[in-house]
Design a protein around this motif. Structure first.
Motif, PDB file in Angstrom:
ATOM      1  N   TYR A 178       0.751  -1.484   0.247  1.00 40.04           N
ATOM      2  CA  TYR A 178       0.190  -0.199   0.040  1.00 40.04           C
ATOM      3  C   TYR A 178       0.712   1.879   0.196  1.00 40.04           C
ATOM      4  CZ  TYR A 178      -4.866  -2.971   1.042  1.00 40.04           C
ATOM      5  OH  TYR A 178      -4.618  -3.553   1.055  1.00 40.04           O
ATOM      6  N   CYS A 179      -0.049   2.553  -0.379  1.00 40.28           N
ATOM      7  CA  CYS A 179       1.151   3.398  -0.543  1.00 40.28           C
ATOM      8  C   CYS A 179       0.419   4.982  -0.554  1.00 40.28           C
ATOM      9  CB  CYS A 179       1.760   3.808  -2.434  1.00 40.28           C
ATOM     10  SG  CYS A 179       2.753   1.927  -3.010  1.00 40.28           S
ATOM     11  N   LEU A 180       0.455   5.610  -0.570  1.00 37.93           N
ATOM     12  CA  LEU A 180      -0.420   7.138  -1.088  1.00 37.93           C
ATOM     13  C   LEU A 180       0.694   8.286  -2.171  1.00 37.93           C
ATOM     14  CD1 LEU A 180      -0.578   8.294   3.273  1.00 37.93           C
ATOM     15  CD2 LEU A 180      -2.221   6.982   1.352  1.00 37.93           C
ATOM     16  N   ALA A 196      -2.610  13.004   5.169  1.00 33.94           N
ATOM     17  CA  ALA A 196      -3.729  12.467   4.214  1.00 33.94           C
ATOM     18  C   ALA A 196      -5.072  12.223   4.727  1.00 33.94           C
ATOM     19  CB  ALA A 196      -3.318  11.136   4.232  1.00 33.94           C
ATOM     20  N   LEU A 215      -9.071  12.671   0.884  1.00 36.00           N
ATOM     21  CA  LEU A 215      -8.123  11.704   0.280  1.00 36.00           C
ATOM     22  C   LEU A 215      -9.174  10.199  -0.571  1.00 36.00           C
ATOM     23  CD1 LEU A 215      -5.302   8.775   2.496  1.00 36.00           C
ATOM     24  CD2 LEU A 215      -8.364   7.923   1.717  1.00 36.00           C
ATOM     25  N   CYS A 217      -9.704   5.913  -2.013  1.00 38.46           N
ATOM     26  CA  CYS A 217      -9.313   5.138  -2.247  1.00 38.46           C
ATOM     27  C   CYS A 217      -9.914   3.892  -2.227  1.00 38.46           C
ATOM     28  CB  CYS A 217      -9.701   4.376   0.195  1.00 38.46           C
ATOM     29  SG  CYS A 217      -8.700   2.744   0.482  1.00 38.46           S
ATOM     30  N   PRO A 225      -7.822  -1.751   3.557  1.00 38.49           N
ATOM     31  CA  PRO A 225      -6.749  -0.542   3.024  1.00 38.49           C
ATOM     32  C   PRO A 225      -6.610   0.666   4.115  1.00 38.49           C
ATOM     33  CG  PRO A 225      -8.128   0.149   1.283  1.00 38.49           C
ATOM     34  CD  PRO A 225      -8.749  -1.871   2.360  1.00 38.49           C
ATOM     35  N   LEU A 226      -7.295   0.811   4.301  1.00 40.94           N
ATOM     36  CA  LEU A 226      -7.141   1.800   5.714  1.00 40.94           C
ATOM     37  C   LEU A 226      -6.702   0.562   7.107  1.00 40.94           C
ATOM     38  CD1 LEU A 226     -11.158   2.867   5.491  1.00 40.94           C
ATOM     39  CD2 LEU A 226      -8.538   4.537   4.572  1.00 40.94           C
ATOM     40  N   LEU A 229      -3.452   2.515   6.182  1.00 39.81           N
ATOM     41  CA  LEU A 229      -2.290   3.511   7.273  1.00 39.81           C
ATOM     42  C   LEU A 229      -3.040   3.611   8.021  1.00 39.81           C
ATOM     43  CD1 LEU A 229      -2.874   5.893   5.745  1.00 39.81           C
ATOM     44  CD2 LEU A 229      -4.980   6.491   5.685  1.00 39.81           C
ATOM     45  N   THR A 262      -5.154  12.831  -1.832  1.00 40.28           N
ATOM     46  CA  THR A 262      -4.063  12.495  -1.847  1.00 40.28           C
ATOM     47  C   THR A 262      -4.589  10.365  -2.679  1.00 40.28           C
ATOM     48  OG1 THR A 262      -3.045  13.171   0.092  1.00 40.28           O
ATOM     49  CG2 THR A 262      -3.227  10.963  -0.009  1.00 40.28           C
ATOM     50  N   LEU A 264      -4.842   6.823  -1.195  1.00 37.12           N
ATOM     51  CA  LEU A 264      -4.333   5.117  -1.007  1.00 37.12           C
ATOM     52  C   LEU A 264      -4.259   4.325  -2.057  1.00 37.12           C
ATOM     53  CD1 LEU A 264      -5.246   4.087   2.810  1.00 37.12           C
ATOM     54  CD2 LEU A 264      -4.208   2.829   0.730  1.00 37.12           C
ATOM     55  N   LEU A 290       3.635   3.209   2.710  1.00 44.25           N
ATOM     56  CA  LEU A 290       3.109   2.225   4.501  1.00 44.25           C
ATOM     57  C   LEU A 290       3.336   1.108   5.262  1.00 44.25           C
ATOM     58  CD1 LEU A 290      -0.639   3.273   3.679  1.00 44.25           C
ATOM     59  CD2 LEU A 290       1.495   4.862   4.248  1.00 44.25           C
TER      60      LEU A 290
END
Length: 383
Positions: A178-180, A196, A215, A217, A225-226, A229, A262, A264, A290
């Motif tokens: 996972y990336c931002l 974010a 954000l 996602c 995914p959260l 984060l 942003t 995610l 992340l």
């Protein structure tokens, strides 16, 4: 003798011999020395081989000791986006290489959706090997056999996620991260993680003024995914984030620059956005891998009913976990499950480092567990 008598006289003819020629002295041609040398080398080599060949160590066999000859059925079920290219094609190519050292054995790869998988199982059809991710594991766990493969070859955090009651029922095959991402004109990279869920941005589109929310996602049926984060240290209100947005829809909305500051995303977005940046089709982006969590793991399991194929199936799993095969994951921008780095690009190395420390949830969790995990993530982020 009287002349009146007839007398027969015998004449003796003497042949004249030719004079003898003097004998010519024969000149002896010396025997070439190189012939002696060559013969000596041949004789010595032959003698050495005659002694050495029976004493040479036996060549190790590439094939399983009890190799199955026939078709191994491999079902491939993908529930999250990859990196680039086709993961199915990669799997098929690796299967072909395995076949080349196991004559008479063929691995047949069949791609299935989750619904197609359920239908096949309901119809009584079976697999020998199956590739799957979290969520699907709950569907197939009763069909899997414990594995005795070289479990020490993969990272411990990945291995544990494929266990049931301490036994290895699924071996990790490859991983995602996972990336931002955010445009640096809207949110600086050093504040990407901390802001974010709070940073907004107002921009003019034609005659209209649009305020971008913090954000966006993307979700699959079985990921959270959260949680990534939250475990990386993000903070903010995530209650309004919609879970019916797919990973690709989230990417599209981020690129359009009309929805959120942003994104995610995952390794798939890293590849897509890097391509756009290199082609100057998007402005410079800030990036953050992340650290702390991933559920983007593809596993491989062996059927508990494959019978005589079991040994060859185990050999196949071991083959997929060799360094050579794992290094080839760079060709589709995915990450190795081994204790090794396969990238040189700075952003991909950041993802590798993040995965080395990541918590990986159990592959066999059911839908209720995943739903509760998503809600817990939102609660944790708000604290």
């Amino acid at each position: 003798m009287f002349y009146g008598d007839f007398v027969m006289t015998k004449w003796k003819v003497i042949k004249e011999k030719p004079p003898k020629r003097p004998k010519e002295k024969k000149v002896k041609t010396p025997f070439p020395k190189w012939i002696f040398t060559t013969l000596a080398v041949v004789i010595i080599t032959a003698a050495a081989l005659a002694w050495a060949l029976p004493n040479l160590p036996k060549k190790p066999q590439n094939q399983p000791s009890a190799q199955y000859k026939g078709v191994i059925e491999l079902w491939n079920v993908e529930t999250f986006e990859g990196g680039c290219g086709s993961r199915s094609t990669w799997l098929t190519n690796k299967s072909a290489k395995f076949e080349s050292t196991n004559k008479g054995l063929f691995v047949h790869v069949t791609n299935l959706s989750v619904e197609q998988l359920k239908q096949k199982l309901q119809d009584g059809q079976t697999f020998d090997l199956i590739c799957f991710s979290r969520g699907v594991g709950n569907i197939v766990k009763d069909y899997l056999a414990p594995q005795t493969s070289n479990v020490m070859s993969a990272r411990e955090n990945f291995l544990i996620s494929g266990q049931i009651n301490g036994q290895q029922y699924a071996m990790p095959l490859y991983a995602g991260a996972y990336c931002l991402f955010a445009r640096e004109t809207q949110l600086s990279e050093d504040k990407l993680l901390s802001s974010a869920l709070t940073a907004t941005y107002t921009r003019k589109i034609g005659k209209n003024t649009v305020e971008l929310k913090p954000l966006i996602c993307g979700f699959t049926d079985f990921n959270s995914p959260l949680t990534a984060l939250a475990m990386a240290g993000g903070k903010g209100d995530a209650a309004a984030i919609e879970e019916n947005v797919t990973q690709y829809q989230a990417y599209e909305q981020f690129v359009s620059n009309k929805t959120a500051v942003t994104l995610l995303g995952t390794q798939r977005d890293l590849y897509r956005l890097s391509q756009k940046e290199s082609q100057s089709k998007i402005e410079k982006l800030g990036f953050c891998a992340l650290t702390g969590y991933t559920d983007l793991i593809q596993y491989v399991g062996i059927s508990n009913t494959c019978g005589e194929k079991a040994s060859s199936c185990a050999e196949y799993v071991n083959f997929l976990l060799t360094k050579e095969v794992q290094c080839s994951l760079v060709n589709m921008s995915m990450f190795s499950v081994l204790e090794q780095s396969i990238y040189t690009d700075e952003k991909y190395v950041s993802c590798e480092n993040a995965l080395a420390e990541a918590f990986v949830p159990n592959a066999f969790a059911d839908g209720e567990v995943i739903a509760n995990q998503r809600q817990t993530a939102k609660t944790t982020l708000a604290i």
